[in-house]
Design a protein around this motif. Structure first.
Motif, PDB file in Angstrom:
ATOM      1  N   VAL A  92     -44.729   2.612 -24.628  1.00 58.04           N
ATOM      2  CA  VAL A  92     -45.940   3.277 -25.115  1.00 58.04           C
ATOM      3  C   VAL A  92     -45.561   4.083 -26.357  1.00 58.04           C
ATOM      4  CG1 VAL A  92     -47.820   4.847 -24.521  1.00 58.04           C
ATOM      5  CG2 VAL A  92     -46.723   3.489 -22.733  1.00 58.04           C
ATOM      6  N   TYR A  93     -46.266   3.854 -27.452  1.00 56.41           N
ATOM      7  CA  TYR A  93     -46.073   4.688 -28.649  1.00 56.41           C
ATOM      8  C   TYR A  93     -47.089   5.810 -28.611  1.00 56.41           C
ATOM      9  CZ  TYR A  93     -43.010   1.235 -30.830  1.00 56.41           C
ATOM     10  OH  TYR A  93     -41.968   0.404 -31.116  1.00 56.41           O
ATOM     11  N   ARG A  94     -46.608   6.992 -28.672  1.00 59.68           N
ATOM     12  CA  ARG A  94     -47.531   8.143 -28.643  1.00 59.68           C
ATOM     13  C   ARG A  94     -47.458   8.868 -29.975  1.00 59.68           C
ATOM     14  NH1 ARG A  94     -45.607   8.548 -23.434  1.00 59.68           N
ATOM     15  NH2 ARG A  94     -47.216   8.100 -21.879  1.00 59.68           N
ATOM     16  N   GLU A 119     -52.513   6.561 -28.557  1.00 61.36           N
ATOM     17  CA  GLU A 119     -51.487   6.085 -27.648  1.00 61.36           C
ATOM     18  C   GLU A 119     -51.581   4.564 -27.673  1.00 61.36           C
ATOM     19  OE1 GLU A 119     -51.254   6.852 -23.114  1.00 61.36           O
ATOM     20  OE2 GLU A 119     -50.786   8.734 -24.131  1.00 61.36           O
ATOM     21  N   THR A 120     -50.484   3.882 -28.033  1.00 57.53           N
ATOM     22  CA  THR A 120     -50.511   2.426 -28.096  1.00 57.53           C
ATOM     23  C   THR A 120     -49.606   1.869 -27.012  1.00 57.53           C
ATOM     24  OG1 THR A 120     -50.526   2.756 -30.472  1.00 57.53           O
ATOM     25  CG2 THR A 120     -50.401   0.479 -29.685  1.00 57.53           C
ATOM     26  N   LEU A 121     -50.148   0.994 -26.205  1.00 56.82           N
ATOM     27  CA  LEU A 121     -49.325   0.317 -25.217  1.00 56.82           C
ATOM     28  C   LEU A 121     -48.786  -0.936 -25.894  1.00 56.82           C
ATOM     29  CD1 LEU A 121     -48.339   0.232 -22.249  1.00 56.82           C
ATOM     30  CD2 LEU A 121     -50.362  -1.140 -21.730  1.00 56.82           C
ATOM     31  N   ALA A 122     -47.566  -0.869 -26.398  1.00 58.99           N
ATOM     32  CA  ALA A 122     -47.004  -1.974 -27.183  1.00 58.99           C
ATOM     33  C   ALA A 122     -46.429  -3.054 -26.271  1.00 58.99           C
ATOM     34  CB  ALA A 122     -45.943  -1.458 -28.131  1.00 58.99           C
ATOM     35  N   LEU A 123     -45.868  -2.652 -25.147  1.00 61.44           N
ATOM     36  CA  LEU A 123     -45.340  -3.623 -24.173  1.00 61.44           C
ATOM     37  C   LEU A 123     -45.815  -3.224 -22.783  1.00 61.44           C
ATOM     38  CD1 LEU A 123     -41.619  -4.062 -25.307  1.00 61.44           C
ATOM     39  CD2 LEU A 123     -43.521  -5.653 -25.688  1.00 61.44           C
ATOM     40  N   PRO A 157     -49.198 -13.316 -31.811  1.00 67.84           N
ATOM     41  CA  PRO A 157     -49.898 -12.833 -33.006  1.00 67.84           C
ATOM     42  C   PRO A 157     -49.311 -11.509 -33.508  1.00 67.84           C
ATOM     43  CG  PRO A 157     -51.276 -12.563 -31.068  1.00 67.84           C
ATOM     44  CD  PRO A 157     -50.080 -13.343 -30.620  1.00 67.84           C
ATOM     45  N   SER A 158     -49.619 -11.219 -34.730  1.00 65.36           N
ATOM     46  CA  SER A 158     -49.116  -9.992 -35.339  1.00 65.36           C
ATOM     47  C   SER A 158     -49.554  -8.764 -34.540  1.00 65.36           C
ATOM     48  CB  SER A 158     -49.639  -9.892 -36.776  1.00 65.36           C
ATOM     49  OG  SER A 158     -49.096  -8.755 -37.379  1.00 65.36           O
ATOM     50  N   GLY A 159     -48.652  -7.874 -34.317  1.00 57.87           N
ATOM     51  CA  GLY A 159     -48.967  -6.639 -33.618  1.00 57.87           C
ATOM     52  C   GLY A 159     -48.922  -6.744 -32.111  1.00 57.87           C
ATOM     53  N   CYS A 160     -48.466  -7.892 -31.584  1.00 59.23           N
ATOM     54  CA  CYS A 160     -48.479  -8.072 -30.132  1.00 59.23           C
ATOM     55  C   CYS A 160     -47.264  -7.442 -29.462  1.00 59.23           C
ATOM     56  CB  CYS A 160     -48.585  -9.555 -29.778  1.00 59.23           C
ATOM     57  SG  CYS A 160     -47.089 -10.462 -30.185  1.00 59.23           S
ATOM     58  N   GLY A 161     -46.294  -6.980 -30.260  1.00 57.81           N
ATOM     59  CA  GLY A 161     -45.158  -6.272 -29.660  1.00 57.81           C
ATOM     60  C   GLY A 161     -43.840  -7.015 -29.720  1.00 57.81           C
ATOM     61  N   LYS A 162     -43.729  -8.028 -30.560  1.00 62.73           N
ATOM     62  CA  LYS A 162     -42.499  -8.837 -30.617  1.00 62.73           C
ATOM     63  C   LYS A 162     -41.315  -8.004 -31.111  1.00 62.73           C
ATOM     64  CE  LYS A 162     -44.324 -11.731 -33.572  1.00 62.73           C
ATOM     65  NZ  LYS A 162     -45.695 -11.170 -33.748  1.00 62.73           N
ATOM     66  N   SER A 163     -41.544  -7.317 -32.240  1.00 67.35           N
ATOM     67  CA  SER A 163     -40.447  -6.503 -32.782  1.00 67.35           C
ATOM     68  C   SER A 163     -40.067  -5.405 -31.795  1.00 67.35           C
ATOM     69  CB  SER A 163     -40.860  -5.880 -34.106  1.00 67.35           C
ATOM     70  OG  SER A 163     -41.102  -6.888 -35.047  1.00 67.35           O
ATOM     71  N   THR A 164     -41.086  -4.829 -31.172  1.00 71.92           N
ATOM     72  CA  THR A 164     -40.824  -3.774 -30.192  1.00 71.92           C
ATOM     73  C   THR A 164     -39.927  -4.303 -29.081  1.00 71.92           C
ATOM     74  OG1 THR A 164     -42.995  -2.868 -30.689  1.00 71.92           O
ATOM     75  CG2 THR A 164     -41.924  -2.101 -28.674  1.00 71.92           C
ATOM     76  N   LEU A 165     -40.240  -5.492 -28.598  1.00 76.79           N
ATOM     77  CA  LEU A 165     -39.447  -6.084 -27.520  1.00 76.79           C
ATOM     78  C   LEU A 165     -37.997  -6.318 -27.976  1.00 76.79           C
ATOM     79  CD1 LEU A 165     -39.210  -7.294 -24.714  1.00 76.79           C
ATOM     80  CD2 LEU A 165     -40.057  -9.471 -25.637  1.00 76.79           C
TER      81      LEU A 165
HETATM   82  N1  LIG Z   1     -43.306   3.507 -34.493  1.00 75.57           N
HETATM   83  C1  LIG Z   1     -44.526   3.161 -34.018  1.00 75.57           C
HETATM   84  N2  LIG Z   1     -45.417   4.120 -33.728  1.00 75.57           N
HETATM   85  C2  LIG Z   1     -46.624   3.810 -33.233  1.00 75.57           C
HETATM   86  N3  LIG Z   1     -47.020   2.568 -33.002  1.00 75.57           N
HETATM   87  C3  LIG Z   1     -46.178   1.548 -33.265  1.00 75.57           C
HETATM   88  C4  LIG Z   1     -44.872   1.801 -33.791  1.00 75.57           C
HETATM   89  N4  LIG Z   1     -44.266   0.599 -33.949  1.00 75.57           N
HETATM   90  C5  LIG Z   1     -45.124  -0.333 -33.553  1.00 75.57           C
HETATM   91  N5  LIG Z   1     -46.282   0.234 -33.134  1.00 75.57           N
HETATM   92  C6  LIG Z   1     -47.419  -0.459 -32.585  1.00 75.57           C
HETATM   93  O1  LIG Z   1     -46.980  -1.271 -31.538  1.00 75.57           O
HETATM   94  C7  LIG Z   1     -47.592  -2.526 -31.595  1.00 75.57           C
HETATM   95  C8  LIG Z   1     -46.571  -3.620 -31.636  1.00 75.57           C
HETATM   96  O2  LIG Z   1     -45.886  -3.555 -32.878  1.00 75.57           O
HETATM   97  P1  LIG Z   1     -44.759  -4.582 -33.279  1.00 75.57           P
HETATM   98  O3  LIG Z   1     -44.144  -4.141 -34.543  1.00 75.57           O
HETATM   99  O4  LIG Z   1     -43.861  -4.777 -32.120  1.00 75.57           O
HETATM  100  O5  LIG Z   1     -45.590  -5.916 -33.523  1.00 75.57           O
HETATM  101  P2  LIG Z   1     -45.074  -7.353 -33.941  1.00 75.57           P
HETATM  102  O6  LIG Z   1     -45.442  -8.268 -32.848  1.00 75.57           O
HETATM  103  O7  LIG Z   1     -43.665  -7.320 -34.322  1.00 75.57           O
HETATM  104  O8  LIG Z   1     -45.951  -7.656 -35.210  1.00 75.57           O
HETATM  105  P3  LIG Z   1     -45.614  -8.517 -36.522  1.00 75.57           P
HETATM  106  O9  LIG Z   1     -45.672  -9.914 -36.141  1.00 75.57           O
HETATM  107  O10 LIG Z   1     -46.651  -8.125 -37.474  1.00 75.57           O
HETATM  108  O11 LIG Z   1     -44.226  -8.064 -36.936  1.00 75.57           O
HETATM  109  C9  LIG Z   1     -48.524  -2.517 -32.793  1.00 75.57           C
HETATM  110  O12 LIG Z   1     -49.824  -2.255 -32.336  1.00 75.57           O
HETATM  111  C10 LIG Z   1     -48.041  -1.365 -33.618  1.00 75.57           C
HETATM  112  O13 LIG Z   1     -49.118  -0.741 -34.258  1.00 75.57           O
END
Ligand SMILES: Nc1ncnc2c1ncn2[C@@H]1O[C@H](COP(=O)(O)OP(=O)(O)OP(=O)(O)O)[C@@H](O)[C@H]1O
Ligand SMILES: [Mg+2]
Lengths: 388, 220
Positions: free
Chosen positions: B10-12, B17-21, B39-47
């Motif tokens: 969760v990004y706060r 508050e974003t539930l990224a994963l 898709p973009s923004g689905c949380g791949k980089s976060t994972l």
């Molecule tokens: N540091 C952060 N603070 C707050 N929210 C974040 C942060 N990093 C990512 N997010 C949010 O978490 C979600 C997932 O982001 P992430 O970068 O993992 O997406 P992604 O799948 O890698 O996208 P892309 O394909 O565009 O790279 C997004 O909604 C993003 O807005």
């Protein structure tokens, strides 16, 4: 790691040159200020060599009186010596201790010349201000019959003129008519007080009927007060109508003298303090900015396995290398002062100032770099890498 | 090799508050080549960041090579990142003020290898990616594909068991991209476990397994 730092710095030399100049300039300012401080402090810890407590200076001016001035001065001296409150009294030239007056002469012995402070005093001088003998004796009445003028020299002058020779009995020819003969040596006579350096000095005996040296130093007994001063002035005024009489306490003159040294030094210190604070703030700003610009690099290094400490260490290391480079240049400049003997100051003073300046610069750059480095190393690597 | 259990991120920020994963369970075996799509923004980089110990999960358990990573203590995870993991980023993240070979040596600075060993290992890694003739160049003098190959050399120089790549071909044309995948594939054949985020179906097809994310949830 050090090699890595050097490469990193070398490849960015353009961006760093300004920083190097800034650190170099602060080093030079600091070196100057510290030389001044070390010079004054090292003078201050050296004793002045004589006693000024309870000593008064009576400054007499004959004004329009031209009749038998020498005899009158002698009578006044005898009168002063006769008081209960007076332990000792002595005539002296106007360059009395802590006064602004200065007299110096070049004096030559066997082709060696030295510039020496020149004092005219009488037989009781060493007693009046407790100036202890090192060797020989102070001049006395028996010297009057000699064809040489008796002189006493201090250790500094002895070292410069006579090197390892025994100076006692040596005759120094000044011109056809005048020759000096050394009858004794004293250790130090820092007439201008603690902040004066231990200059070469010589004391010449005042001749009979001398009418020039019209200062009288009086060593009073402890507890002597202003009542006696008033009586003294009144008595002298009665004996010497029309003369100017000024009495000052050496303790007071010493304070005034110190202020003359301390005030400019303090002003100088405050100004350089501001200057260094400015430099420190500027450095802090530059480092803060340049480290903030390198967030990506920080994130990357953390991702590659650098700990927070390693990242902080890297930035500190970089600024240390830069500071070292700047100061190497600074040392090349500052070492010229002792090498060329620019101000006739002992090399040890410059060396002390250099070492202190190096330490202070390292402290300043460390303080300025530590906080931004620490802050930067603490950002989460994911966040640091995210920022483009 | 990599095990995630009930991982949540969760990004706060002060306002949102974003539930990224959301409740991710993952098990990547040693020697596997896995791709992550979505898709973009689905949380791949976060994972990927969580797998790579660059970011701490809000909830859940991570295991790398049988070791549970519970406390995200700098002194404990830094050596783990250094020895176990190699990263490749979409935007390369090379240090512009360092030459190619110096960039590649970076991971070795944080372990006990001497200068000579570092040089040898870095040269070896650059040879593997076909850039032995560009060692003294600076990143600005390289093409995008070459930069990414430098980044790969940097990721493999410490011989990590796991390579994590976040859109390694995202900034490259398809020919260059193909070259990069070829390198990754041969690294995988040499035994490296690889997790790669990609947008490209063709790339994903060349991996053993595909994980799909949608809105922070694993859908495949
Ligand atoms: N540091 C952060 N603070 C707050 N929210 C974040 C942060 N990093 C990512 N997010 C949010 O978490 C979600 C997932 O982001 P992430 O970068 O993992 O997406 P992604 O799948 O890698 O996208 P892309 O394909 O565009 O790279 C997004 O909604 C993003 O807005
Ligand atoms: Mg992404």
């Amino acid at each position: 790691m050090l090699r890595h730092l050097f490469k990193l710095i070398w490849n960015k030399k353009g961006a760093h040159s300004l920083l190097i100049i800034e650190i170099w300039a602060s080093f030079m300012v600091l070196f100057g200020v510290l030389s001044l401080i070390v010079f004054n402090v090292s003078n201050y810890v050296e004793p002045i060599g004589f006693e000024y407590q309870n000593v008064w200076n009576v400054d007499l001016a004959s004004n329009q009186d031209t009749v038998e001035v020498g005899g009158k001065l002698e009578r006044i001296l005898q009168r002063i010596r006769s008081y209960q409150n007076v332990e000792s009294a002595s005539r002296m030239s106007s360059n009395t201790p802590f006064s602004a007056n200065q007299m110096n002469n070049s004096i030559t012995y066997k082709k060696t010349s030295a510039l020496a402070d020149h004092y005219n005093t009488d037989t009781d001088f060493s007693k009046t201000i407790d100036l202890p003998m090192l060797t020989g004796r102070w001049y006395n009445e028996t010297d009057l019959v000699s064809k040489f003028i008796p002189i006493v020299i201090n250790k500094k002058l002895q070292e410069k003129l006579f090197l390892d020779e025994n100076p006692l009995g040596k005759v120094i020819r000044v011109d056809e008519k005048v020759s000096y003969k050394v009858v004794g040596t004293v250790d130090k006579f820092k007439a201008k007080g603690e902040f004066m350096s231990d200059n070469p000095a010589m004391f010449q005996m005042i001749q009979k009927d001398d009418s020039w040296n019209s200062n009288i130093l009086i060593k009073t007994k402890p507890g002597t007060d202003a009542n006696f001063e008033a009586r003294l002035v009144k008595d002298i005024a009665t004996m010497l109508p029309g003369w100017g009489i000024e009495v000052s306490y050496l303790t007071e003159s010493r304070k005034n003298r110190h202020n003359l040294t301390l005030v400019p030094v303090s002003i100088f210190l405050i100004i350089s303090g501001f200057l260094l604070t400015n430099v420190a703030l500027g450095l802090f700003g530059i480092l803060n900015l340049s480290i903030a610009r390198r967030k990506n690099e920080i994130g990357l290094r953390r991702a590659m396995g650098a700990t927070e400490g390693k990242v902080t260490g890297q930035f500190l290391g970089e600024i240390w290398v830069l500071a070292t480079l700047s100061m190497v240049v600074g040392l090349v400049f500052s070492v010229q002062f002792p090498l060329l003997n620019v101000f006739d100051i002992a090399s040890s003073i410059y060396v002390t100032a250099m070492i202190a300046a190096v330490i202070i610069i390292f402290l300043i750059v460390t303080l300025c770099a530590w906080y931004p480095s620490r802050q930067a190393s603490r950002i989460h690597p994911a966040v640091a890498l995210h920022e483009e | 090799m990599i095990k995630l259990q009930n991982v949540e991120k969760v990004y706060r920020t002060s306002s949102i508050e974003t539930l990224a994963l959301n409740n991710i369970n993952l098990d990547v075996k040693k020697g596997e080549f896995v791709s992550i799509m979505g898709p973009s923004g689905c949380g791949k980089s976060t994972l990927l960041n969580i797998i790579g110990l660059l970011d701490a999960p809000s909830k859940g358990i991570i295991e790398i090579d049988g070791r549970k990573v519970e406390r995200f203590n700098d002194k404990e995870i830094a050596p783990l990142r250094n020895k176990m993991l190699g990263f490749i980023f979409q935007s390369f993240h090379l240090i512009n003020d360092l030459s190619v070979i110096d960039n590649v040596e970076i991971p070795l600075l944080y372990r006990s290898t001497n200068a000579k060993q570092r040089r040898e290992l870095a040269e070896e890694a650059l040879e593997k990616v076909g850039l032995a003739n560009r060692m003294k160049h600076f990143p600005k003098q390289l093409s995008g594909g070459q930069k990414q190959r430098v980044a790969i050399a940097r990721a493999i120089v410490g011989k990590p068991e796991i390579i994590l790549a976040d859109e390694p071909t995202g900034n490259l044309d398809s020919a260059m991209g193909n070259e990069i995948i070829n390198i990754l594939q041969s690294l995988n054949e040499d035994g490296a476990t690889i997790v790669m985020v990609t947008h490209d179906d063709a790339m994903a097809k060349r991996t053993h397994r595909l994980i799909r994310l949608f809105d922070g949830t694993q859908v495949l």
